[in-house]
Write a protein that holds these residues in place. Structure first.
Motif, PDB file in Angstrom:
ATOM      1  N   ILE A   8      -5.819 -54.199  -7.959  1.00 37.10           N
ATOM      2  CA  ILE A   8      -4.361 -54.241  -7.796  1.00 37.10           C
ATOM      3  C   ILE A   8      -3.922 -53.227  -6.745  1.00 37.10           C
ATOM      4  CG2 ILE A   8      -2.164 -53.790  -8.972  1.00 37.10           C
ATOM      5  CD1 ILE A   8      -3.445 -54.947 -11.517  1.00 37.10           C
ATOM      6  N   VAL A   9      -4.540 -52.034  -6.776  1.00 39.23           N
ATOM      7  CA  VAL A   9      -4.224 -51.013  -5.769  1.00 39.23           C
ATOM      8  C   VAL A   9      -4.570 -51.528  -4.369  1.00 39.23           C
ATOM      9  CG1 VAL A   9      -4.876 -48.733  -4.874  1.00 39.23           C
ATOM     10  CG2 VAL A   9      -4.439 -49.036  -7.317  1.00 39.23           C
ATOM     11  N   ASN A  10      -5.694 -52.233  -4.233  1.00 41.11           N
ATOM     12  CA  ASN A  10      -6.080 -52.790  -2.931  1.00 41.11           C
ATOM     13  C   ASN A  10      -5.051 -53.790  -2.433  1.00 41.11           C
ATOM     14  OD1 ASN A  10      -8.414 -51.269  -3.023  1.00 41.11           O
ATOM     15  ND2 ASN A  10      -9.695 -52.936  -3.781  1.00 41.11           N
ATOM     16  N   VAL A  11      -4.514 -54.598  -3.350  1.00 35.13           N
ATOM     17  CA  VAL A  11      -3.457 -55.555  -2.985  1.00 35.13           C
ATOM     18  C   VAL A  11      -2.216 -54.794  -2.531  1.00 35.13           C
ATOM     19  CG1 VAL A  11      -1.844 -57.277  -3.909  1.00 35.13           C
ATOM     20  CG2 VAL A  11      -4.283 -57.411  -4.477  1.00 35.13           C
ATOM     21  N   ILE A  12      -1.866 -53.721  -3.230  1.00 32.04           N
ATOM     22  CA  ILE A  12      -0.698 -52.917  -2.870  1.00 32.04           C
ATOM     23  C   ILE A  12      -0.866 -52.339  -1.471  1.00 32.04           C
ATOM     24  CG2 ILE A  12       0.558 -50.773  -3.416  1.00 32.04           C
ATOM     25  CD1 ILE A  12      -0.002 -51.366  -6.379  1.00 32.04           C
ATOM     26  N   ARG A  13      -2.072 -51.816  -1.167  1.00 29.24           N
ATOM     27  CA  ARG A  13      -2.327 -51.255   0.153  1.00 29.24           C
ATOM     28  C   ARG A  13      -2.211 -52.320   1.240  1.00 29.24           C
ATOM     29  NH1 ARG A  13      -7.701 -48.141  -1.131  1.00 29.24           N
ATOM     30  NH2 ARG A  13      -8.393 -49.459   0.576  1.00 29.24           N
ATOM     31  N   LYS A  14      -2.713 -53.524   0.936  1.00 30.83           N
ATOM     32  CA  LYS A  14      -2.637 -54.618   1.924  1.00 30.83           C
ATOM     33  C   LYS A  14      -1.191 -55.027   2.167  1.00 30.83           C
ATOM     34  CE  LYS A  14      -4.459 -57.933   4.471  1.00 30.83           C
ATOM     35  NZ  LYS A  14      -3.266 -58.672   4.855  1.00 30.83           N
ATOM     36  N   LEU A  15      -0.412 -55.117   1.103  1.00 31.69           N
ATOM     37  CA  LEU A  15       0.996 -55.486   1.249  1.00 31.69           C
ATOM     38  C   LEU A  15       1.758 -54.423   2.036  1.00 31.69           C
ATOM     39  CD1 LEU A  15       1.765 -56.888  -2.320  1.00 31.69           C
ATOM     40  CD2 LEU A  15       1.625 -58.202  -0.193  1.00 31.69           C
ATOM     41  N   GLU A  16       1.378 -53.152   1.839  1.00 28.97           N
ATOM     42  CA  GLU A  16       2.040 -52.086   2.592  1.00 28.97           C
ATOM     43  C   GLU A  16       1.663 -52.152   4.062  1.00 28.97           C
ATOM     44  OE1 GLU A  16       2.774 -47.290   2.366  1.00 28.97           O
ATOM     45  OE2 GLU A  16       0.817 -48.066   1.796  1.00 28.97           O
ATOM     46  N   ASP A  38       0.923 -54.725   5.696  1.00 24.22           N
ATOM     47  CA  ASP A  38       1.602 -55.891   6.275  1.00 24.22           C
ATOM     48  C   ASP A  38       3.122 -55.691   6.346  1.00 24.22           C
ATOM     49  OD1 ASP A  38      -0.843 -57.089   6.468  1.00 24.22           O
ATOM     50  OD2 ASP A  38      -0.634 -58.306   4.664  1.00 24.22           O
ATOM     51  N   GLY A  39       3.600 -54.546   5.854  1.00 25.06           N
ATOM     52  CA  GLY A  39       5.030 -54.242   5.921  1.00 25.06           C
ATOM     53  C   GLY A  39       5.868 -54.951   4.879  1.00 25.06           C
ATOM     54  N   GLU A  40       5.225 -55.503   3.840  1.00 26.44           N
ATOM     55  CA  GLU A  40       5.986 -56.238   2.826  1.00 26.44           C
ATOM     56  C   GLU A  40       6.538 -55.339   1.730  1.00 26.44           C
ATOM     57  OE1 GLU A  40       4.753 -60.087   1.550  1.00 26.44           O
ATOM     58  OE2 GLU A  40       3.094 -60.134   2.986  1.00 26.44           O
ATOM     59  N   ILE A  41       5.894 -54.212   1.502  1.00 21.45           N
ATOM     60  CA  ILE A  41       6.408 -53.234   0.535  1.00 21.45           C
ATOM     61  C   ILE A  41       6.267 -51.845   1.139  1.00 21.45           C
ATOM     62  CG2 ILE A  41       5.746 -54.654  -1.457  1.00 21.45           C
ATOM     63  CD1 ILE A  41       3.445 -52.683  -1.937  1.00 21.45           C
ATOM     64  N   ILE A  42       6.942 -50.872   0.536  1.00 14.13           N
ATOM     65  CA  ILE A  42       6.846 -49.485   0.985  1.00 14.13           C
ATOM     66  C   ILE A  42       6.493 -48.614  -0.205  1.00 14.13           C
ATOM     67  CG2 ILE A  42       8.111 -47.492   1.886  1.00 14.13           C
ATOM     68  CD1 ILE A  42       9.821 -49.378   3.497  1.00 14.13           C
ATOM     69  N   THR A  43       5.437 -47.814  -0.057  1.00 15.21           N
ATOM     70  CA  THR A  43       5.106 -46.850  -1.101  1.00 15.21           C
ATOM     71  C   THR A  43       5.696 -45.511  -0.695  1.00 15.21           C
ATOM     72  OG1 THR A  43       2.995 -46.284  -0.064  1.00 15.21           O
ATOM     73  CG2 THR A  43       2.980 -48.029  -1.718  1.00 15.21           C
ATOM     74  N   PRO A  44       6.379 -44.822  -1.610  1.00 15.88           N
ATOM     75  CA  PRO A  44       7.013 -43.537  -1.280  1.00 15.88           C
ATOM     76  C   PRO A  44       6.002 -42.553  -0.726  1.00 15.88           C
ATOM     77  CG  PRO A  44       7.739 -44.312  -3.430  1.00 15.88           C
ATOM     78  CD  PRO A  44       6.606 -45.198  -3.010  1.00 15.88           C
ATOM     79  N   ARG A  45       6.382 -41.824   0.303  1.00 12.58           N
ATOM     80  CA  ARG A  45       5.482 -40.882   0.947  1.00 12.58           C
ATOM     81  C   ARG A  45       6.297 -39.753   1.533  1.00 12.58           C
ATOM     82  NH1 ARG A  45       0.944 -42.717   2.939  1.00 12.58           N
ATOM     83  NH2 ARG A  45       1.116 -44.052   1.117  1.00 12.58           N
ATOM     84  N   GLY A  46       5.761 -38.533   1.498  1.00 14.05           N
ATOM     85  CA  GLY A  46       6.448 -37.389   2.088  1.00 14.05           C
ATOM     86  C   GLY A  46       6.736 -37.643   3.547  1.00 14.05           C
ATOM     87  N   GLY A  47       7.900 -37.225   4.029  1.00 14.55           N
ATOM     88  CA  GLY A  47       8.254 -37.388   5.420  1.00 14.55           C
ATOM     89  C   GLY A  47       8.948 -38.693   5.716  1.00 14.55           C
ATOM     90  N   ASP A  48       9.033 -39.608   4.736  1.00 11.29           N
ATOM     91  CA  ASP A  48       9.693 -40.888   4.946  1.00 11.29           C
ATOM     92  C   ASP A  48      11.189 -40.777   4.680  1.00 11.29           C
ATOM     93  OD1 ASP A  48       7.453 -42.271   5.620  1.00 11.29           O
ATOM     94  OD2 ASP A  48       7.044 -43.000   3.596  1.00 11.29           O
TER      95      ASP A  48
END
Length: 334
Positions: free
Chosen positions: A310-318, A320-330
């Protein structure tokens, strides 16, 4: 009557006895097996300790903790000055000596409160290995700001050096501190100092802006693919799903097979389950809950594999610009 002198182990045993079993048990969780065994034996062999002696041990411990806090706030000289005003010169020196010999003041403490921009000006032309060592001792936020400001050719190089760094000799640390006009070189631990590592890189990259992170990871993909993958695995873990917004979670749900959700959620926290279920249809929730209930015991490895998929799918979607995971500096604008 002369004052009884206790060894360090005896003082530790007295302190644990004074703190009581519940707090002592919490402290034991942070000790290794040898330390636990030694302290347990010491506690078991302690003779009668007077209330006055017990109070003195507690007071000594409190003063050392206080000195450590002063050092963190303003450095060794600041701590010494405050303690001298409160307790007198002799007592202050005694406490500082105990602190530096037993608790080992962290190297580069003098720059942990420095402005990252000023520090950048001082170290940006140093060798990448020197920069990597210094960043390993700073807070992730400080290191992230400095790493983002380095030239692109240095960013990936410094990141890789932090990740593969294991133990650095005290002589090397002292020499670098001397160059940086360190105030702490005379109290460094004589033991080899563990620093850096993959987790240090993860903490830093989780705080840099997305552009810097992307560039560094692409360079690491080329230079050290195995290290790059290890960093990626740690940067976003399954439980971090709780940081995503509902729209992103709903997008992820559509990509994952129901059977995978059942296995992954079987070992998830209640918070994660509640969030995922709140973004599913009532019928789908009932199906997955039924699968979880009737699947029986599941190996931890299978649960971890399902969660990692599931994490691998999340990384792929990110990517591809389909989702955004919160990250410092964003800075995210909805």
């Amino acid at each position: 009557m002369s004052k009884r002198q206790f060894t360090g182990k005896e003082k530790a045993a007295i302190l644990l006895i004074a703190l009581g079993p519940q707090k002592s048990a919490e402290i034991f969780k942070h000790l290794n097996e040898d330390e636990m065994e030694e302290l347990t034996l010491q506690i078991a062999n302690m003779r009668m300790v007077s209330p006055e002696e017990k109070q003195q041990v507690i007071e000594d411990f409190y003063q050392i903790c206080l000195a450590q806090e002063y050092i963190s706030e303003g450095g060794i000289n600041y701590a010494k000055e405050v303690l001298e005003r409160a307790l007198g010169a002799d007592k202050a020196v005694d406490i500082i000596n105990k602190l530096t010999s037993s608790l080992h003041v962290r190297p580069f403490e003098f720059i942990r409160k420095a402005d990252p921009n000023q520090l950048l000006n001082y170290i940006q032309n140093e060798h990448p290995q020197t920069i990597a060592l210094i960043l390993s001792y700073l807070s992730p936020a400080q290191s992230a700001q400095i790493l983002s400001s380095l030239s692109q050719e240095k960013q990936a190089d410094v990141t890789r050096r932090i990740a593969i760094m294991d133990r650095t000799s005290p002589e090397v640390v002292k020499e670098i501190e001397r160059v940086l006009e360190s105030k702490f070189s005379n109290i460094l631990s004589q033991d080899f100092t563990t620093t850096g590592g993959v987790q240090a890189v993860v903490d830093i990259l989780n705080s840099v802006d997305r552009g810097t992170e992307k560039y560094i990871m692409e360079e690491l993909d080329i230079k050290d693919a195995e290290l790059s993958e290890e960093i990626r695995r740690r940067m976003f873990v399954f439980e971090d799903i709780i940081t995503l917004d509902n729209r992103s979670i709903q997008r992820i749900i559509r990509e994952i097979d129901n059977s995978q959700w059942a296995i992954a959620l079987k070992g998830a926290s209640e918070e994660v389950k509640e969030l995922i279920f709140s973004n599913m249809s009532k019928r789908l929730v009932e199906m997955i809950k039924e699968d979880i209930e009737f699947m029986g015991p599941v190996r931890i490895r299978d649960i971890e594999d399902a969660q990692q998929n599931i994490v691998n799918v999340i990384r792929k979607l990110e990517e591809d610009g389909e989702i955004i995971t919160p990250r410092g500096g964003d800075e995210i604008i909805v």
